[in-house]
Scaffold this motif. Structure first.
Motif, PDB file in Angstrom:
ATOM      1  N   UNK A   1       0.824  -1.209   0.000  1.00 51.72           N
ATOM      2  CA  UNK A   1       0.000   0.000   0.000  1.00 51.72           C
ATOM      3  C   UNK A   1       0.860   1.262   0.000  1.00 51.72           C
ATOM      4  N   UNK A   2       2.193   1.080   0.014  1.00 50.31           N
ATOM      5  CA  UNK A   2       3.090   2.216  -0.076  1.00 50.31           C
ATOM      6  C   UNK A   2       3.621   2.726   1.249  1.00 50.31           C
ATOM      7  N   UNK A   3       3.416   1.978   2.313  1.00 51.27           N
ATOM      8  CA  UNK A   3       3.874   2.405   3.627  1.00 51.27           C
ATOM      9  C   UNK A   3       5.290   1.881   3.858  1.00 51.27           C
ATOM     10  N   UNK A   4       6.189   2.759   4.327  1.00 51.93           N
ATOM     11  CA  UNK A   4       7.558   2.323   4.594  1.00 51.93           C
ATOM     12  C   UNK A   4       7.603   1.508   5.888  1.00 51.93           C
ATOM     13  N   UNK A   5       8.737   0.856   6.154  1.00 51.05           N
ATOM     14  CA  UNK A   5       8.824  -0.050   7.297  1.00 51.05           C
ATOM     15  C   UNK A   5       8.674   0.665   8.632  1.00 51.05           C
ATOM     16  N   UNK A   6       9.110   1.916   8.726  1.00 46.66           N
ATOM     17  CA  UNK A   6       8.897   2.677   9.962  1.00 46.66           C
ATOM     18  C   UNK A   6       7.402   2.887  10.194  1.00 46.66           C
ATOM     19  N   UNK A   7       6.678   3.205   9.150  1.00 47.31           N
ATOM     20  CA  UNK A   7       5.232   3.370   9.256  1.00 47.31           C
ATOM     21  C   UNK A   7       4.541   2.057   9.571  1.00 47.31           C
ATOM     22  N   UNK A   8       5.002   0.987   8.947  1.00 51.28           N
ATOM     23  CA  UNK A   8       4.443  -0.340   9.220  1.00 51.28           C
ATOM     24  C   UNK A   8       4.622  -0.675  10.697  1.00 51.28           C
ATOM     25  N   UNK A   9       5.814  -0.405  11.226  1.00 50.37           N
ATOM     26  CA  UNK A   9       6.088  -0.683  12.635  1.00 50.37           C
ATOM     27  C   UNK A   9       5.109   0.062  13.538  1.00 50.37           C
ATOM     28  N   UNK A  10       4.886   1.329  13.242  1.00 48.80           N
ATOM     29  CA  UNK A  10       3.968   2.141  14.060  1.00 48.80           C
ATOM     30  C   UNK A  10       2.537   1.621  13.962  1.00 48.80           C
ATOM     31  N   UNK A  11       2.116   1.283  12.753  1.00 53.21           N
ATOM     32  CA  UNK A  11       0.759   0.750  12.557  1.00 53.21           C
ATOM     33  C   UNK A  11       0.578  -0.552  13.330  1.00 53.21           C
ATOM     34  N   UNK A  12       1.555  -1.448  13.237  1.00 48.46           N
ATOM     35  CA  UNK A  12       1.458  -2.722  13.947  1.00 48.46           C
ATOM     36  C   UNK A  12       1.430  -2.509  15.457  1.00 48.46           C
ATOM     37  N   UNK A  13       2.241  -1.575  15.953  1.00 47.71           N
ATOM     38  CA  UNK A  13       2.223  -1.260  17.383  1.00 47.71           C
ATOM     39  C   UNK A  13       0.839  -0.779  17.816  1.00 47.71           C
ATOM     40  N   UNK A  14       0.250   0.098  17.021  1.00 44.79           N
ATOM     41  CA  UNK A  14      -1.084   0.617  17.353  1.00 44.79           C
ATOM     42  C   UNK A  14      -2.145  -0.477  17.266  1.00 44.79           C
ATOM     43  N   UNK A  15      -2.040  -1.350  16.278  1.00 47.76           N
ATOM     44  CA  UNK A  15      -2.991  -2.462  16.163  1.00 47.76           C
ATOM     45  C   UNK A  15      -2.863  -3.405  17.357  1.00 47.76           C
ATOM     46  N   UNK A  16      -1.620  -3.685  17.772  1.00 49.74           N
ATOM     47  CA  UNK A  16      -1.402  -4.543  18.937  1.00 49.74           C
ATOM     48  C   UNK A  16      -1.974  -3.906  20.195  1.00 49.74           C
ATOM     49  N   UNK A  17      -1.731  -2.613  20.362  1.00 54.62           N
ATOM     50  CA  UNK A  17      -2.250  -1.899  21.528  1.00 54.62           C
ATOM     51  C   UNK A  17      -3.774  -1.903  21.523  1.00 54.62           C
ATOM     52  N   UNK A  18      -4.368  -1.699  20.362  1.00 55.18           N
ATOM     53  CA  UNK A  18      -5.823  -1.716  20.236  1.00 55.18           C
ATOM     54  C   UNK A  18      -6.382  -3.084  20.627  1.00 55.18           C
ATOM     55  N   UNK A  19      -5.724  -4.143  20.202  1.00 56.90           N
ATOM     56  CA  UNK A  19      -6.182  -5.496  20.537  1.00 56.90           C
ATOM     57  C   UNK A  19      -6.081  -5.742  22.042  1.00 56.90           C
ATOM     58  N   UNK A  20      -4.998  -5.289  22.658  1.00 60.89           N
ATOM     59  CA  UNK A  20      -4.842  -5.439  24.109  1.00 60.89           C
ATOM     60  C   UNK A  20      -5.943  -4.689  24.860  1.00 60.89           C
ATOM     61  N   UNK A  21      -6.273  -3.500  24.389  1.00 58.87           N
ATOM     62  CA  UNK A  21      -7.336  -2.719  25.019  1.00 58.87           C
ATOM     63  C   UNK A  21      -8.684  -3.415  24.874  1.00 58.87           C
ATOM     64  N   UNK A  22      -8.936  -4.032  23.733  1.00 57.79           N
ATOM     65  CA  UNK A  22     -10.180  -4.781  23.543  1.00 57.79           C
ATOM     66  C   UNK A  22     -10.269  -5.943  24.520  1.00 57.79           C
TER      67      UNK A  22
END
Length: 104
Positions: A68-89
């Motif tokens: 989708x055009x996201x660099x690895x730094x952006x991917x890392x941040x997105x994955x961190x946020x997705x993981x945090x969101x799952x933990x909160x759920x």
């Protein structure tokens, strides 16, 4: 007796070659993702990487984001946020089963 599915999904069973084939990603790319801490495969006592079903799913998610055009730094941040969101759920579901505290 069989193990729960979440335990099987977390258990590293695939070597790097099989993980590459299952995820459609090259060996060097998998090693890069590990160096960037995007995926953390388990290791045997001898140091051999072992990827789980969860690792394969994460690699596929990384691939989708990169395509989708996201660099690895952006991917890392997105994955961190997705993981945090799952933990909160999980926390929210757990707290929903607890009796409400009475206010004084």
């Amino acid at each position: 007796m069989t193990r729960p599915s979440h335990v099987r999904a977390e258990q590293g069973v695939y070597g790097i070659s099989v993980a590459a084939e299952l995820s459609g990603v090259g060996l060097q790319t998998l090693r890069l993702y590990e160096r960037r801490a995007l995926v953390r495969p388990g290791r045997t006592q001898g140091g051999t990487r072992r990827y789980s079903d969860n690792d394969i799913a994460r690699i596929r998610r990384i691939t989708d984001l990169v395509e989708a055009g996201i660099n690895l730094a952006g991917v890392s941040r997105i994955l961190d946020l997705e993981d945090e969101n799952e933990q909160l759920k999980v926390q929210l579901r757990a707290s929903a089963h607890l009796p409400e505290r009475q206010s004084n």
